[in-house]
Design an enzyme around this catalytic site. Structure first.
Site, PDB file in Angstrom:
ATOM      1  N   LYS A   4       3.371 -25.081  32.403  1.00 20.32           N
ATOM      2  CA  LYS A   4       4.475 -24.130  32.226  1.00 20.32           C
ATOM      3  C   LYS A   4       4.001 -22.719  32.561  1.00 20.32           C
ATOM      4  CE  LYS A   4       3.590 -23.509  27.275  1.00 20.32           C
ATOM      5  NZ  LYS A   4       4.186 -23.505  25.920  1.00 20.32           N
TER       6      LYS A   4
ATOM      7  N   TYR B 247      -5.354  10.131  31.043  1.00 20.42           N
ATOM      8  CA  TYR B 247      -4.283  10.681  30.225  1.00 20.42           C
ATOM      9  C   TYR B 247      -4.784  11.029  28.823  1.00 20.42           C
ATOM     10  CZ  TYR B 247      -0.606   9.422  33.569  1.00 20.42           C
ATOM     11  OH  TYR B 247       0.193   9.353  34.678  1.00 20.42           O
TER      12      TYR B 247
END
Length: 420
Positions: free
Chosen positions: A56, A275
């Site tokens: 899956k 950042y």
């Protein structure tokens, strides 16, 4: 701060391959032979039970088409997916396989299941009723699995509900081809929930006379023969995630992820990176700026700051720490300790591989290996090796932003050349 430019240099074969696909930011290599070896190890551990494969979520991000084909060729006969759309991909790759869709059954999905001979895993009495109606109206007799909840409290009939359909089983021609449940804490060897679920499932499964039973997931395979019943259904272990986290990983690594250095920079002591300026250089520092980030599935949680060391990558064969916050598309790596000419613009660093495991990366991400694998982005050039693989699948470069097909890249190798 200054930007380092370098003379033309000999790139590794991987970097040259990536240079031929300029819109891809890195290379994700999936070793199908390792997946096959992992499946065979699981199969051997579970004998005499059948060993299925859970593919899956695009085979946990590794490519359902390629993985299913390789495993089917290796002898795997049964596959589990999440829904009927995923099942269609696997059916094309493994025409003779038995397929189960774990996501349940809705009456309007019946034709899609029947068209590709995919058996729904039914976990609710309403689903069972709708499936019965569909089978009567269509004449389809492809079968279905019954999922019984023994403690997960997620999907599945209660034990009492399951007992209520035993007369149907005893009447014959019931259409049930598998009875299954799912373990809550199989990765914790001594968790009492395992024994409790085993007892409950063994009791109810014994009433489904003649119907094969399945309880064990990847970790459950290693709990012992009493958990294995007639069929085991490993998932994460196939792809190299450790199914026994309390012990060494018995599985082979499957994925290798490399990303390209797009710039080399020198910064002075006291300058910050990224950042928020949360990482400060404690010495004159050399940085490699790498074209990968959280948009590619390399989570921001693996960032480094002045108080916390983040994840590491491998550059020129040596581990190097991340510097500062991981951005959407970029990672800064401290390469000060490498020889000055060890890496250059256009060279590759390894994010997963060369000793950096999926489980190690998951630790830095604050998650599990499943999420690491299923999050790996579509901007990477995907290479499949072994298992009679189609050599390369470049998801990110199939079309440009206008939807037009790009110019054909240079021919691709059947196997990746060895790095120089």
């Amino acid at each position: 701060m200054n930007i380092v430019t370098d003379a033309k240099s000999q790139l590794t074969p991987e970097a040259n391959l990536l240079a031929a696909h300029p819109t891809a930011t890195g290379i994700l290599t999936v070793d199908l032979d390792a997946i096959i070896a992992n499946w065979r190890k699981l199969e051997k551990t579970a004998v005499p039970a059948e060993c299925a494969a859970v593919v899956k979520a695009n085979a946990y991000g590794c490519g359902a088409e390629q993985v299913a084909r390789a495993l089917a060729n290796a002898g795997c006969k049964t596959f589990f997916v999440a829904n009927v759309e995923e099942a269609a991909v696997v059916r094309a790759a493994a025409p003779a396989a038995t397929l189960y869709s774990l996501g349940g059954f809705f009456q309007n999905s019946g034709d899609a299941h029947a068209k590709i001979d995919c058996k729904p895993v039914i976990g609710d009495l309403n689903e069972l009723a709708e499936w019965d109606v569909f089978c009567r109206r269509s004449g389809w007799s492809g079968g279905a699995a019954i999922h019984i909840d023994t403690g997960m409290n997620r999907l599945g009939l209660t034990v009492t509900e399951a007992q209520g359909i035993i007369p149907r089983i005893n009447a014959g021609d019931h259409g049930i081809t598998l009875v299954m449940s799912h373990l809550v804490s199989a990765e914790a060897l001594n968790n009492p929930a395992n024994a409790k679920q085993l007892s409950a499932f063994r009791e109810i499964a014994s009433l489904f006379t003649g119907v094969p039973a399945s309880l064990a997931n990847s970790s459950g395979v290693f709990l012992g023969g009493q958990f294995q019943f007639e069929l085991v259904r490993p998932g994460c272990a196939l792809y190299g995630v450790n199914p026994t986290p309390e012990a060494d990983n018995p599985m082979q690594p499957v994925v290798d992820l490399k990303a390209r250095i797009i710039q080399i920079r020198n910064i002075d002591r006291g300058e910050t990176v990224g950042y928020g300026g949360t990482w400060t250089a404690r010495r004159p520092t050399r940085l490699a700026i790498v074209a990968a980030g959280y948009a590619d599935g390399y989570f921001r949680a693996a960032s480094a700051n002045d108080g916390t060391r983040g994840a590491e990558v491998v550059a020129a064969g040596k581990r190097c720490p991340i510097a500062g916050r991981i951005s959407m598309d970029l990672i800064a790596v401290d390469i000060t300790d490498l020889d000055k000419n060890a890496v250059r613009r256009g060279h590759m660093v390894t994010l997963i591989g060369e000793g950096i495991t999926v489980d190690e990366v998951a630790h830095h991400f604050g998650t599990i290996g499943y999420e690491v694998l299923t999050s790996l982005g579509r901007r990477f050039l995907r290479i499949y090796k072994g298992g009679n693989a189609v050599a390369v699948k470049a998801d990110a470069i199939a079309k440009d932003e206008t939807g037009a097909a790009p110019a054909a890249p240079p021919p691709l190798p059947e196997q990746m050349p060895a790095s120089s």
